[in-house]
Enzyme design. Structure first.
Site, PDB file in Angstrom:
ATOM      1  N   ASN A  41      43.845  40.310  43.613  1.00 16.99           N
ATOM      2  CA  ASN A  41      45.073  41.104  43.672  1.00 16.99           C
ATOM      3  C   ASN A  41      46.293  40.214  43.459  1.00 16.99           C
ATOM      4  O   ASN A  41      46.325  39.053  43.868  1.00 16.99           O
ATOM      5  CB  ASN A  41      45.163  41.919  44.964  1.00 16.99           C
ATOM      6  N   GLU A  43      50.312  40.594  43.991  1.00 14.96           N
ATOM      7  CA  GLU A  43      51.427  41.392  44.510  1.00 14.96           C
ATOM      8  C   GLU A  43      52.747  40.933  43.886  1.00 14.96           C
ATOM      9  O   GLU A  43      52.806  39.905  43.198  1.00 14.96           O
ATOM     10  CB  GLU A  43      51.470  41.272  46.036  1.00 14.96           C
ATOM     11  N   GLU A  54      40.118  44.702  41.650  1.00 15.15           N
ATOM     12  CA  GLU A  54      39.105  45.369  40.818  1.00 15.15           C
ATOM     13  C   GLU A  54      39.665  45.652  39.428  1.00 15.15           C
ATOM     14  O   GLU A  54      38.984  45.471  38.413  1.00 15.15           O
ATOM     15  CB  GLU A  54      38.668  46.692  41.452  1.00 15.15           C
ATOM     16  N   CYS A  85      40.213  51.207  46.221  1.00 19.59           N
ATOM     17  CA  CYS A  85      41.187  52.298  46.373  1.00 19.59           C
ATOM     18  C   CYS A  85      40.939  53.349  45.286  1.00 19.59           C
ATOM     19  O   CYS A  85      40.193  53.126  44.326  1.00 19.59           O
ATOM     20  CB  CYS A  85      42.611  51.757  46.296  1.00 19.59           C
TER      21      CYS A  85
HETATM   22  N1  THU Z   1      43.969  46.016  47.040  1.00 20.84           N
HETATM   23  C1  THU Z   1      43.024  45.627  46.130  1.00 20.84           C
HETATM   24  O1  THU Z   1      43.115  44.547  45.548  1.00 20.84           O
HETATM   25  N2  THU Z   1      42.009  46.479  45.888  1.00 20.84           N
HETATM   26  C2  THU Z   1      41.849  47.706  46.475  1.00 20.84           C
HETATM   27  O2  THU Z   1      40.930  48.440  46.127  1.00 20.84           O
HETATM   28  C3  THU Z   1      42.777  48.136  47.521  1.00 20.84           C
HETATM   29  C4  THU Z   1      43.942  47.259  47.775  1.00 20.84           C
HETATM   30  C5  THU Z   1      45.093  45.111  47.322  1.00 20.84           C
HETATM   31  C6  THU Z   1      46.418  45.618  46.862  1.00 20.84           C
HETATM   32  C7  THU Z   1      47.369  44.900  47.785  1.00 20.84           C
HETATM   33  O3  THU Z   1      47.682  43.636  47.229  1.00 20.84           O
HETATM   34  C8  THU Z   1      46.578  44.682  49.053  1.00 20.84           C
HETATM   35  O4  THU Z   1      45.217  44.903  48.703  1.00 20.84           O
HETATM   36  C9  THU Z   1      46.971  45.599  50.192  1.00 20.84           C
HETATM   37  O5  THU Z   1      46.933  46.926  49.805  1.00 20.84           O
END
Ligand code: THU
Length: 129
Positions: A41, A43, A54, A85
């Protein structure tokens, strides 16, 4: 192959850029040809720009010309495994609605799903195969 993907997802998680949530996620996808692609991820101070692990892995596979994903491993440092998610489920489904999704914790707790069960009746009407 699955063991390699788990190791890759654990490793790439350390590269996650998550200074806002501090929730680091690593992902690895396996393609039919046996290739591995990873994502973490990323941000941003403009929160809505955040990219999930993912989807980053699917982007990497796509950039390598490989959309035939058979398995996606997701790794988080949580008590229980974390499932993708909703947005990620939709993006994964367009690569293969029947792929295996392996959700793991850093400590090794694991749950396995068919993406078909995580996203029943996915919207795929408009997608090319
Ligand atoms: N996140 C993911 O990388 N994958 C998911 O399926 C759900 C959430 C990340 C996004 C964000 O950087 C952190 O988790 C908190 O939501």
């Amino acid at each position: 192959m699955v063991e390699r993907a788990i190791t890759a997802a654990v490793d790439v998680r350390s590269h996650a850029w998550a200074p806002y949530s501090t929730f680091k996620v690593g992902a690895a996808v396996i393609t039919a040809s046996g290739a591995l692609h990873v994502g973490c991820n990323v941000e941003n101070a403009s929160y809505g720009l955040t990219q999930c692990a993912e989807r980053a892995a699917i982007t990497a596979a796509t950039a390598a010309g490989q959309r035939d994903v058979t398995c996606c491993v997701v790794v988080t440092d949580t008590e229980e495994p974390t499932t993708p998610c909703g947005a990620c489920r939709q993006v994964l489904a367009e690569a293969n609605p029947d792929m295996l999704v392996i959700c793991r914790t850093v400590a090794g707790a694991e749950r396995r799903y068919s993406l078909r069960d995580l996203l029943p009746d996915a919207f795929l009407s408009f997608s090319r195969s």
